[in-house]
Structure formats: C-alpha cells, structure tokens
Write a protein that holds these residues in place. Structure first.
Motif, PDB file in Angstrom:
ATOM      1  N   ILE A 222       0.831  -1.214   0.000  1.00 39.18           N
ATOM      2  CA  ILE A 222       0.000   0.000   0.000  1.00 39.18           C
ATOM      3  C   ILE A 222       0.860   1.255   0.000  1.00 39.18           C
ATOM      4  CG2 ILE A 222      -1.684   1.316   1.359  1.00 39.18           C
ATOM      5  CD1 ILE A 222      -2.690  -1.474   2.385  1.00 39.18           C
ATOM      6  N   ASN A 223       1.990   1.225   0.746  1.00 35.54           N
ATOM      7  CA  ASN A 223       2.862   2.388   0.944  1.00 35.54           C
ATOM      8  C   ASN A 223       2.059   3.591   1.430  1.00 35.54           C
ATOM      9  OD1 ASN A 223       5.243   3.830   1.042  1.00 35.54           O
ATOM     10  ND2 ASN A 223       5.209   4.374  -1.135  1.00 35.54           N
ATOM     11  N   PRO A 224       1.415   3.471   2.578  1.00 34.15           N
ATOM     12  CA  PRO A 224       0.538   4.541   3.056  1.00 34.15           C
ATOM     13  C   PRO A 224       1.318   5.756   3.558  1.00 34.15           C
ATOM     14  CG  PRO A 224       0.746   2.859   4.737  1.00 34.15           C
ATOM     15  CD  PRO A 224       1.474   2.341   3.523  1.00 34.15           C
ATOM     16  N   ASP A 225       0.638   6.891   3.611  1.00 34.00           N
ATOM     17  CA  ASP A 225       1.218   8.089   4.224  1.00 34.00           C
ATOM     18  C   ASP A 225       1.181   7.986   5.742  1.00 34.00           C
ATOM     19  OD1 ASP A 225       1.599   9.938   1.789  1.00 34.00           O
ATOM     20  OD2 ASP A 225      -0.476   9.261   1.573  1.00 34.00           O
ATOM     21  N   ILE A 226       0.166   7.297   6.264  1.00 36.78           N
ATOM     22  CA  ILE A 226      -0.005   7.115   7.711  1.00 36.78           C
ATOM     23  C   ILE A 226      -0.431   5.674   7.956  1.00 36.78           C
ATOM     24  CG2 ILE A 226      -1.333   7.793   9.767  1.00 36.78           C
ATOM     25  CD1 ILE A 226      -1.814  10.513   8.411  1.00 36.78           C
ATOM     26  N   GLY A 227       0.152   5.043   8.956  1.00 36.81           N
ATOM     27  CA  GLY A 227      -0.255   3.705   9.370  1.00 36.81           C
ATOM     28  C   GLY A 227      -0.783   3.727  10.795  1.00 36.81           C
ATOM     29  N   ILE A 228      -1.897   3.071  11.019  1.00 40.33           N
ATOM     30  CA  ILE A 228      -2.490   3.031  12.366  1.00 40.33           C
ATOM     31  C   ILE A 228      -2.806   1.584  12.726  1.00 40.33           C
ATOM     32  CG2 ILE A 228      -4.291   3.900  13.901  1.00 40.33           C
ATOM     33  CD1 ILE A 228      -4.804   6.154  11.885  1.00 40.33           C
ATOM     34  N   ALA A 229      -2.181   1.114  13.775  1.00 41.37           N
ATOM     35  CA  ALA A 229      -2.490  -0.218  14.287  1.00 41.37           C
ATOM     36  C   ALA A 229      -3.610  -0.124  15.317  1.00 41.37           C
ATOM     37  CB  ALA A 229      -1.252  -0.848  14.921  1.00 41.37           C
ATOM     38  N   VAL A 230      -4.564  -1.019  15.214  1.00 35.65           N
ATOM     39  CA  VAL A 230      -5.635  -1.123  16.206  1.00 35.65           C
ATOM     40  C   VAL A 230      -5.485  -2.484  16.875  1.00 35.65           C
ATOM     41  CG1 VAL A 230      -8.106  -1.033  16.653  1.00 35.65           C
ATOM     42  CG2 VAL A 230      -7.123   0.305  14.768  1.00 35.65           C
ATOM     43  N   ASP A 231      -5.057  -2.467  18.130  1.00 27.93           N
ATOM     44  CA  ASP A 231      -4.795  -3.712  18.837  1.00 27.93           C
ATOM     45  C   ASP A 231      -5.405  -3.606  20.232  1.00 27.93           C
ATOM     46  OD1 ASP A 231      -3.547  -6.216  19.670  1.00 27.93           O
ATOM     47  OD2 ASP A 231      -2.087  -5.888  18.085  1.00 27.93           O
ATOM     48  N   VAL A 232      -4.967  -4.434  21.139  1.00 27.57           N
ATOM     49  CA  VAL A 232      -5.503  -4.423  22.498  1.00 27.57           C
ATOM     50  C   VAL A 232      -4.393  -4.036  23.475  1.00 27.57           C
ATOM     51  CG1 VAL A 232      -7.312  -6.104  22.046  1.00 27.57           C
ATOM     52  CG2 VAL A 232      -5.054  -6.905  22.760  1.00 27.57           C
ATOM     53  N   GLY A 233      -4.810  -3.469  24.606  1.00 24.22           N
ATOM     54  CA  GLY A 233      -3.876  -3.107  25.663  1.00 24.22           C
ATOM     55  C   GLY A 233      -4.285  -3.749  26.969  1.00 24.22           C
ATOM     56  N   PHE A 234      -3.390  -3.743  27.931  1.00 26.61           N
ATOM     57  CA  PHE A 234      -3.632  -4.430  29.196  1.00 26.61           C
ATOM     58  C   PHE A 234      -4.695  -3.705  30.021  1.00 26.61           C
ATOM     59  CE2 PHE A 234       0.809  -5.477  28.105  1.00 26.61           C
ATOM     60  CZ  PHE A 234       0.663  -6.847  27.954  1.00 26.61           C
ATOM     61  N   GLY A 235      -5.846  -4.364  30.196  1.00 21.26           N
ATOM     62  CA  GLY A 235      -6.931  -3.799  30.979  1.00 21.26           C
ATOM     63  C   GLY A 235      -6.657  -3.872  32.475  1.00 21.26           C
ATOM     64  N   THR A 236      -7.140  -2.894  33.186  1.00 23.73           N
ATOM     65  CA  THR A 236      -6.901  -2.811  34.628  1.00 23.73           C
ATOM     66  C   THR A 236      -7.592  -3.951  35.373  1.00 23.73           C
ATOM     67  OG1 THR A 236      -6.770  -0.413  34.461  1.00 23.73           O
ATOM     68  CG2 THR A 236      -7.095  -1.328  36.665  1.00 23.73           C
ATOM     69  N   THR A 237      -6.839  -4.621  36.223  1.00 21.31           N
ATOM     70  CA  THR A 237      -7.350  -5.639  37.146  1.00 21.31           C
ATOM     71  C   THR A 237      -6.699  -5.396  38.499  1.00 21.31           C
ATOM     72  OG1 THR A 237      -5.632  -7.157  36.324  1.00 21.31           O
ATOM     73  CG2 THR A 237      -7.841  -7.419  35.414  1.00 21.31           C
ATOM     74  N   PRO A 238      -7.255  -5.978  39.571  1.00 24.36           N
ATOM     75  CA  PRO A 238      -6.778  -5.625  40.922  1.00 24.36           C
ATOM     76  C   PRO A 238      -5.285  -5.817  41.147  1.00 24.36           C
ATOM     77  CG  PRO A 238      -8.848  -6.823  41.066  1.00 24.36           C
ATOM     78  CD  PRO A 238      -8.434  -6.870  39.635  1.00 24.36           C
ATOM     79  N   GLU A 239      -4.685  -6.815  40.507  1.00 20.20           N
ATOM     80  CA  GLU A 239      -3.284  -7.119  40.789  1.00 20.20           C
ATOM     81  C   GLU A 239      -2.306  -6.282  39.964  1.00 20.20           C
ATOM     82  OE1 GLU A 239      -4.242  -9.609  37.224  1.00 20.20           O
ATOM     83  OE2 GLU A 239      -5.280  -8.946  39.039  1.00 20.20           O
ATOM     84  N   LEU A 240      -2.817  -5.489  39.003  1.00 21.66           N
ATOM     85  CA  LEU A 240      -1.949  -4.723  38.122  1.00 21.66           C
ATOM     86  C   LEU A 240      -1.937  -3.246  38.500  1.00 21.66           C
ATOM     87  CD1 LEU A 240      -2.908  -6.260  34.648  1.00 21.66           C
ATOM     88  CD2 LEU A 240      -0.917  -6.803  36.063  1.00 21.66           C
ATOM     89  N   SER A 241      -0.806  -2.616  38.306  1.00 19.76           N
ATOM     90  CA  SER A 241      -0.673  -1.189  38.584  1.00 19.76           C
ATOM     91  C   SER A 241      -1.474  -0.379  37.577  1.00 19.76           C
ATOM     92  CB  SER A 241       0.804  -0.792  38.510  1.00 19.76           C
ATOM     93  OG  SER A 241       0.949   0.617  38.470  1.00 19.76           O
TER      94      SER A 241
END
Length: 351
Positions: A222-241
């Motif tokens: 494609i050779n785009p001008d802008i690339g955007i990744a849509v992924d997942v991140g670590f959701g807050t749970t009691p044991e995580l900061s």
C-alpha cells in the motif's frame, strides 16, 4: 450485520497464526458491502479500500487489525493415543491445563488437556507450574484411530465461544485482536456518514502473533502516508498497577512511545477532545509489539500510530472487553481520518 455479530463470528471461528484463511471469507463478506474495492493478497491479508472524496493523488491511510489468534500445534502422537503439542504464539502454559480443545485434523475433534494428578506428584512438584511438555491432549482414541484423523502440524484451538457478561462486556478467546477487526468494521461504517479526502485501507493482517509478516507486506504494497495499528492493551485488574494498564469502558489507549509519530499522536488527542471521545494514554517506551512497529519500519519508514482497546486477561481463553470501547475507538479513528487533508498532511508529518 452489526459489529457485535461479526465479533462473535470471528471469535467463535478458528484462525491460528498462519492458518487465518479459515476466517477470511467472514471478513470479506462483512467488509464488502462498505468497500469500493476488496482483495486478499499473497500472504492472506484482507484489504478493503474505501476511497476518499478527491479523485487524484489521495492521501493513503492504512488501518491494521490482526485476524490471527494464538493456539497450539500437534507435535507427536504417543503409542497410547495421547497427543503432544507445542504453542503457536505467546501462550502461558498455566492457562491451558484442564481446558477443552478442538484438534483441527481431517475433521474437528474434541479433546481435553491433562497431566499428572496432584495426588501422584512428587512433593517437589507441588509448588511448580506444570510445563507444556508435560501435558497431553486426550481425544479418547487409540493411536491407530488418532493417526487416521490427525497429522503432525495440525492446529489446535481452545474450545470457547463468546460469552455475554454484565452490561456491555464480553469474554472470549481471540479478542486479541478480533476486537481490532470489529473496530475497523465499525469505522468503515462511520466513514460512510462523513466526508474524508484520504483513501483508507482497512487491512485485516495475518501472523501478527508470530512475526507481524502481514503488516510488513501489507504496508509495503500500500505504501501509506499514515499507518495506524488497532490492537488491544492491558486492561486494569486488581493485581496490576494502574500506571501500566488502561481501564475498560473509558475509551481507547492512545500510545506514546518511540514507534509513535509525535505530531500525529498530538493530532489524534486533539480530535478526541474536540468530539468529546473518551481516551486514555498508554505508555510504550520500546517497541509496541503491534503492527505499528511493522508499519513504521516498512520501506523508507511510515509515520505510525497505535490505538489500544482495553482488554483483561490477555492471551487466555477468557479475554474481556467492553463493547463501548469498540464504538469509541471507531469514532475516534473516523473523525481523525476526516481531519486529515492534502493541505494539512505535510505539516503534521514534520518533526
């Protein structure tokens, strides 16, 4: 088809890294209605193009969500019919003991993951996690029967279907990153309602969990001008900061870090504030471990962004997201894309 229905179809399907072709047709069928062009490349990426309002020299924006999931692979069949296996992608062995699985042989075969009972373990083993090489899959057949249906190299997935929790939350395997595909689907529908100059490529990428090969080859094509990744991140749970996580239901995480273009990231946050779209900041000082990294280093370098959907219990069979975050992420992407014009692009990409 609504977005949640598509997400359920994808999560209930199978598509371990390198074998994503099993869900390809579902993605093509969903995006075809909203695309000007749709194709599948040599590696298996699904590329859906929605053209912009201008006719020539359009800006090109590539959105990448990976369609592959982590899984297992048959590596041996023992004399008693038990199946030995290894992992495809990052799997914590502690999460698979006692799971129901599907062995994708000549037909789908139900099985269970077992190991030595605690009663028969040595005292020295009681406080140790059981290693993957000490587990087996039991499908109930003798070796002769297994070998008629199963070959070395066949893939295995956890037997799990999407579950509705309370409110707008759902749990499933493979939400990493079929939730990203759902965002792309919601976004292409949103863009049908607003004017945008850029040609937008919605790319469902392959093999992110093992090599990011799909994003590399897709971005090269494609050779785009802008690339955007849509992924997942670590959701807050009691044991995580809280400083290391993002909260469910409070919008996507906008990633800060070396893989991320600073001016584009600033513009993304400005758009979120302008349209009152909730968002969070996600810190990633090193490589993001997402398709953003692959796009950034393709060809001469592609200015890249990463949006993360908050997700709990990553790389397990009970990953949890909030469907509200799917909608917020898609709207932010759509309005950001609409804000990019030929006149403004050069200034945004300057350092």
């Amino acid at each position: 088809m609504d977005t949640k229905t598509l997400l359920e179809l994808l999560c209930n399907g199978k598509g371990v890294s390198g074998y994503e072709y099993t869900i390809k047709d579902t993605i093509v069928s969903a995006f075809d209605k909203y695309s000007d062009e749709i194709s599948v490349d040599n590696l298996g990426n699904v590329l859906a193009l929605k053209k912009g309002s201008t006719k020539e020299d359009n800006i090109k924006i590539m959105l990448a969500g990976h369609m592959d999931e982590i899984g297992l692979m048959v590596k041996d069949i023992e004399d008693n019919g038990f199946i030995r296996f290894t992992n495809i992608g990052g799997i914590d062995p502690r999460t698979i003991l006692g799971q129901e699985v599907i062995v994708h042989g000549k037909k789908d075969l139900f099985g269970v993951v077992g190991s030595k009972p605690p009663h028969l373990q040595d005292p020295s083993e009681h406080d140790k996690a059981i290693k993957m090489e000490d587990m087996t899959i039991d499908i109930g057949y003798s070796k002769e029967e297994v070998e008629k249906l199963v070959n070395i190299g066949d893939t295995i997935t956890i037997r799990r279907e999407l579950l509705n929790l309370q409110g707008d939350r759902v749990a499933s395997k493979a939400l990493d990153d079929r939730a990203g595909i759902a965002v792309l689907f919601e976004c292409i529908k949103e863009l049908g309602k607003i004017r945008h100059e850029a040609d937008v490529y919605f790319v469902s990428t392959v093999q992110e969990e093992v090599s990011m090969a799909g994003a590399l080859t897709g971005a090269y094509k494609i050779n785009p001008d802008i690339g955007i990744a849509v992924d997942v991140g670590f959701g807050t749970t009691p044991e995580l900061s809280k400083s290391d996580t993002i909260e469910l239901g409070k919008g996507p995480g906008i990633t800060l870090g070396g893989n991320i273009h600073p001016r584009l990231r600033q513009k993304l946050t400005e758009v979120a504030r302008e349209y009152n779209i909730p968002f969070q900041m996600e810190i990633s000082p090193g490589p993001t471990g997402t398709d953003a990294r692959a796009m950034q280093i393709t060809r001469e370098g592609i200015p890249s962004l990463c949006l993360s959907i908050p997700l709990r219990y990553m790389h397990t069979s009970v990953e949890v997201i909030d469907m509200v975050d799917i909608k917020h992420t898609a709207k932010l992407l759509a309005f950001f894309i609409a804000s990019i014009s030929n006149d403004s692009l050069e200034g945004l990409l300057c350092y």
